[in-house]
Scaffold this motif. Structure first.
Motif, PDB file in Angstrom:
ATOM      1  N   GLN A  48     -58.704-127.979  29.946  1.00 16.83           N
ATOM      2  CA  GLN A  48     -60.111-127.496  30.491  1.00 16.83           C
ATOM      3  C   GLN A  48     -60.781-127.169  29.072  1.00 16.83           C
ATOM      4  O   GLN A  48     -61.857-127.680  28.801  1.00 16.83           O
ATOM      5  CB  GLN A  48     -60.003-126.609  31.295  1.00 16.83           C
ATOM      6  CG  GLN A  48     -61.061-125.994  32.119  1.00 16.83           C
ATOM      7  CD  GLN A  48     -61.636-126.920  32.953  1.00 16.83           C
ATOM      8  OE1 GLN A  48     -61.068-127.284  33.991  1.00 16.83           O
ATOM      9  NE2 GLN A  48     -62.841-127.503  33.052  1.00 16.83           N
ATOM     10  N   ALA A 101     -61.385-130.065  26.678  1.00 16.26           N
ATOM     11  CA  ALA A 101     -62.648-131.025  27.558  1.00 16.26           C
ATOM     12  C   ALA A 101     -63.912-130.448  27.115  1.00 16.26           C
ATOM     13  O   ALA A 101     -64.970-130.945  26.794  1.00 16.26           O
ATOM     14  CB  ALA A 101     -62.413-131.152  28.774  1.00 16.26           C
ATOM     15  N   TYR A 102     -63.895-129.065  27.224  1.00 12.25           N
ATOM     16  CA  TYR A 102     -65.599-128.287  27.010  1.00 12.25           C
ATOM     17  C   TYR A 102     -65.801-128.559  25.498  1.00 12.25           C
ATOM     18  O   TYR A 102     -66.739-128.749  25.261  1.00 12.25           O
ATOM     19  CB  TYR A 102     -65.317-126.826  27.317  1.00 12.25           C
ATOM     20  CG  TYR A 102     -65.446-126.446  28.865  1.00 12.25           C
ATOM     21  CD1 TYR A 102     -66.195-127.333  29.737  1.00 12.25           C
ATOM     22  CD2 TYR A 102     -64.457-125.803  29.402  1.00 12.25           C
ATOM     23  CE1 TYR A 102     -66.312-127.031  31.044  1.00 12.25           C
ATOM     24  CE2 TYR A 102     -64.456-125.282  30.803  1.00 12.25           C
ATOM     25  CZ  TYR A 102     -65.833-126.001  31.475  1.00 12.25           C
ATOM     26  OH  TYR A 102     -65.909-125.932  32.914  1.00 12.25           O
ATOM     27  N   ALA A 159     -61.290-134.854  30.996  1.00 11.74           N
ATOM     28  CA  ALA A 159     -61.546-134.071  32.143  1.00 11.74           C
ATOM     29  C   ALA A 159     -60.895-134.288  33.424  1.00 11.74           C
ATOM     30  O   ALA A 159     -60.782-133.500  34.256  1.00 11.74           O
ATOM     31  CB  ALA A 159     -63.306-134.255  32.214  1.00 11.74           C
ATOM     32  N   PHE A 206     -63.538-137.685  26.271  1.00 11.66           N
ATOM     33  CA  PHE A 206     -63.850-136.406  26.825  1.00 11.66           C
ATOM     34  C   PHE A 206     -63.396-136.722  28.657  1.00 11.66           C
ATOM     35  O   PHE A 206     -63.206-136.001  29.149  1.00 11.66           O
ATOM     36  CB  PHE A 206     -65.272-135.941  26.761  1.00 11.66           C
ATOM     37  CG  PHE A 206     -65.850-135.089  27.887  1.00 11.66           C
ATOM     38  CD1 PHE A 206     -65.265-133.872  28.364  1.00 11.66           C
ATOM     39  CD2 PHE A 206     -66.623-135.745  28.750  1.00 11.66           C
ATOM     40  CE1 PHE A 206     -66.065-133.163  29.308  1.00 11.66           C
ATOM     41  CE2 PHE A 206     -67.405-135.157  29.634  1.00 11.66           C
ATOM     42  CZ  PHE A 206     -66.907-133.731  30.096  1.00 11.66           C
TER      43      PHE A 206
END
Lengths: 197, 197
Positions: free
Chosen positions: A124, A127-128, A175, A171
């Motif tokens: 998580q 991904a951000y 995700a 990405f």
């Protein structure tokens, strides 16, 4: 670093899984679903690894030695793209090794709860991180076009665009992998086992 | 638009929840936990609403009528910040109404599975949208500083920075709300009910 015994090859009899009583085929049905989920996550990680590695390489090689030419080193967002893609590539490679280990041996590399939380939180956060880096680099690349840095003779801008696009693809797969590992964590929190499906 | 009956005020007896057999206090213990989770998500949504609304207002008012001055309208990333913060503010307000409805009436506004998937998917997508917008605007704001647009007499840059910072705070709360709603979806997928905790 081996996991507790509940994490062995034939887990259902040892587990406090409430589904065992519901149907006798839990073991085989669950095992098939687990294998499918693990294989899917592995595939997503492989895709994320390929794309982020390609993005990192494209960005790292985006400079020429001729005087007056541009380099990714001169632009902060491009540095961020290189760094975050390299981090994601290394992380994805490690996670692939860990996934293959789990598929082959039937146990997780770290103890089960640690492994699940480690996977999900890193998926998580990375991904951000990757999304923020790619969005920043997109604006920088747009700005370059406006400032006439992108001459037709120089491939600098084109190579930067390709790197950013590859990073966005990385990405997307990361995700999706985060969704899978998030589901595994929720499974563990709710039922006490990642084997409950 | 009302939900199916399983979604009523006293759900545990009607549910095929496997936890019922495990302990007799499932009903009260679960209800307390559910209330706590719902209240927590509501609080996160309230925070996300406040921050994104403030960010949108700060950005929308960031222009002066004097000739030669700057406006958010001239910068694409700032438009994106305004749009995404406005979207998140409207969405968060709707979700707060929906949460309060659920807490007061004991049933979800839409049918249960639809509501859970709607919440989670929108939380996650809007969190990504907001993060990308804020990252893009950060680079744009940095570029403005370099291009000497930020004169000491003009509050344009400062107001843009504040808007971006407020947007990042909104993103943080939305991302936390996405974790909560993701857990509710996983609960529903695994046990057939969001009431299983």
């Amino acid at each position: 670093m081996s996991s507790p015994l509940r994490n062995g090859d034939t887990p259902p009899p040892r587990l406090p899984s409430p589904a065992v009583g519901r149907h006798h085929f839990h073991s085989t049905v669950s095992e098939k679903k687990i294998r499918r989920l693990n294989a899917l996550i592995l595939l997503l990680r492989l895709a994320a690894f390929c794309f982020s590695l390609a993005a990192a390489i494209f960005m790292a090689t985006n400079s020429s030695r001729s005087p007056g030419s541009h380099s990714w080193l001169h632009f902060h967002p491009f540095r961020l793209v290189l760094a975050s893609n390299a981090i994601v590539a290394v992380y994805s490679f490690f996670e692939m090794v860990s996934s293959i280990w789990e598929i082959l041996k039937g146990v997780t590399l770290f103890p089960e709860p640690l492994q699940l939380w480690f996977d999900f939180s890193h998926d998580q956060v990375f991904a951000y991180l990757l999304l923020a880096a790619e969005a920043a680099a997109t604006v920088e690349a747009q700005g370059l076009k406006g400032a006439h840095t992108c001459s037709p003779e120089s491939a600098f801008c084109v190579q930067a665009y390709i790197s950013v696009a590859l990073g966005f693809a990385g990405f997307a797969f990361l995700a999706l992998a985060a969704l899978g590992s998030g589901f595994r964590v929720a499974c563990y929190v709710i039922t006490g086992s990642r084997f409950h499906l």
